[in-house]
Design an enzyme around this catalytic site. Sequence first.
Site, PDB file in Angstrom:
ATOM      1  N   CYS A 288     -19.227 -65.334 -58.067  1.00  0.00           N
ATOM      2  CA  CYS A 288     -17.959 -65.018 -58.708  1.00  0.00           C
ATOM      3  C   CYS A 288     -17.966 -65.612 -60.116  1.00  0.00           C
ATOM      4  O   CYS A 288     -18.838 -66.424 -60.441  1.00  0.00           O
ATOM      5  CB  CYS A 288     -16.777 -65.550 -57.900  1.00  0.00           C
ATOM      6  SG  CYS A 288     -16.681 -67.358 -57.803  1.00  0.00           S
TER       7      CYS A 288
ATOM      8  N   HIS B 269      -7.795 -71.807 -59.533  1.00  0.00           N
ATOM      9  CA  HIS B 269      -8.823 -72.789 -59.855  1.00  0.00           C
ATOM     10  C   HIS B 269      -9.436 -72.475 -61.212  1.00  0.00           C
ATOM     11  O   HIS B 269      -9.382 -71.341 -61.688  1.00  0.00           O
ATOM     12  CB  HIS B 269      -9.915 -72.815 -58.787  1.00  0.00           C
ATOM     13  CG  HIS B 269     -10.613 -71.512 -58.599  1.00  0.00           C
ATOM     14  ND1 HIS B 269     -10.083 -70.503 -57.823  1.00  0.00           N
ATOM     15  CD2 HIS B 269     -11.782 -71.022 -59.075  1.00  0.00           C
ATOM     16  CE1 HIS B 269     -10.894 -69.465 -57.821  1.00  0.00           C
ATOM     17  NE2 HIS B 269     -11.942 -69.748 -58.588  1.00  0.00           N
TER      18      HIS B 269
END
Length: 661
Positions: free
Chosen positions: A179, A65
């Site tokens: 993250c 992603h």
Amino acid sequence: MSELITAELVDVDLAAETKQTAARSLAERMVAAGRVTDLDGFLADVAAREAQMPTGLDGGIGIPHCRSEHVTAPTLAFGRSARGIDFGAPDGPADLIFLIAAPAGADDDHLTILSALARRLMDAEFTDALRAERDPGAVAALIRGEEAPAPAGSTGAPEAAGEVPAAAAPFRIVAVTSCPTGIAHTYMAAESLQKAGEAAGVDVVVETQGSAGFTRLDPGVIAAADAVILAHDVEVREKDRFAGKPTVDVGVKAAINRPAELIADVRGKAARGETTAAAAATAPMDTGAPGDHFGTRLRKWLMTGVSYMVPFVAAGGLLIALAFAIGGYEINSAPSVAEHFVWTEAASWAALLFQTGGAAFGFLVPVLAGYIAYGMVDRPGLVPGFVGGAIAVTINAGFLGGLAAGLIAGAVVMAIQRVRVPAVLRGVMPVVVIPLISAAVVGFLMFIVVGKPIASLQKAMTDWLSGLSGGNAVLLGVLLGLMMCFDLGGPVNKVAYAFAVGGLATPTDGSLKVMAAVMAAGMVPPLGMALATTVRAKLFTKAEQDNGKAAWVLGASFISEGAIPFAAADPLRVIPSAMAGGAVTGALSMAFGATLRAPHGGIFVVPLIGGPLVYLLAIAAGTVVTAGLVVLLKSRRKPAGSAATAPAAPEAADPKVPAAA
């Protein structure tokens, strides 16, 4: 709002064998659907994200992603592989692959959908249904939540030791997950912790610091919590809110892969009373990460200090360089502009620039020391770190003194935090006791014990640099050139750069030669790759050829990271070639005696270089060596037309500041 996934974006028989070909196959569907405008550019962004951290998860899931300017709308493509594809998960290949594409300015609504999907991937019934369904339309509907399976309850949740009896008040944990991208791992970690908490009879409340928004935990919830779990790959915002709680501090993937273990660990800490004032606020950011040995943590601490120091170096150094360009080198003896400033005189403006730059440079060593300590123990390290750095300046211990002061300050605070104190004193520890004691101890050590030997070592190094000539200077140039080109903006590169800019604080002829050699060598890798793609374009992919055009500008601007796309795609050929060219340039720069007072600027500060013509000759020689070796090595293999697309060139940001993940 367009649908996140449609049947056209589903491949239930994904034939790819590698994560690169899988990403390309799914991305091609996005291009066909009009969701991605530039296939190679988007894949470069995916590869750059993958290089930060593997995107494979336990349970046979891969989630490549990224956020990209080549994405027109938040999009998800799904592929199911019969053979499995390695995405770096500990338990083996992934058969369920989700390619998540978010626009660079994605709105919160769409990102919330993406985070919801991330949470559902922790549901075993959901993933089982994805493996069983054959119709692409039904798969797309399932992912959209239109045919979602019933909640899994405790099915598939990690087993946790030591469940709390039903009659007991539940143990309460607050957690933060984050993250680098803030799209997938952040929310998967949150879901995993919550499910493990349910299985263990523990109340877990999670704050997700992701792209879908940052909603702070209620202060009352934090106050009532028995323990804290911080699962993050970027710095936790407002970390001091969790002061005084037993804390486990780990990377985000640990919360996804072993949440029950983290809960058991933090409960054990609470049971043993392992908590001190500001425990959560001062826990070393990387101490709890699995596999991080002392050397790894030391490197991260030092790089934290360097990253905060570099903006002061860039601002101060360039201001001083401009002052010299306007007023000449004698401007360093001008009177204070606070007492004498004439608006119409260039000399006054030059003096203003010089003195402002000097003020910025005055922070160099204290900031280095303060943020090394900050990297070790968070905010409580700032006071003793800055104090120690200021003392290093006072006793002329310089750059080495700053390094020592930061490490000493962090170690002193760590030692203080291990002392058990009564609960009544915990509130004043971070604001009174720790700063007071740590500053006093660091002051004693820097003034009386270690400061003078370090100052002597710093003076010896300065004298050695000032006396460099002949073969010694050339060998140092070779070493610095190799270091600048080894990891293209990584830790080794930063050590060489920090060594050079440290000498600018007390400039001598030797330290100015070192700065010149470091900048020249750092320009070579992108320039060499740009030249190689120009003279032998057929050896490179279309994306690499485009990156080569950008590399001309990046290299000329002293942005070593301009060569990263090439090194990532072909490290065994590109990195040795870059190092060879950098070594040649560093050696020639030192041999020619070129000097540089500016810490940055590339060819744009050539007028401020001592010996500009031979300096440019050194850069040109290294560029030719790098390009020639790359062409030679690549000519010995098949043309790169079928090679994986290289990552896109990084933006022209400050080349020495670590990029945010």
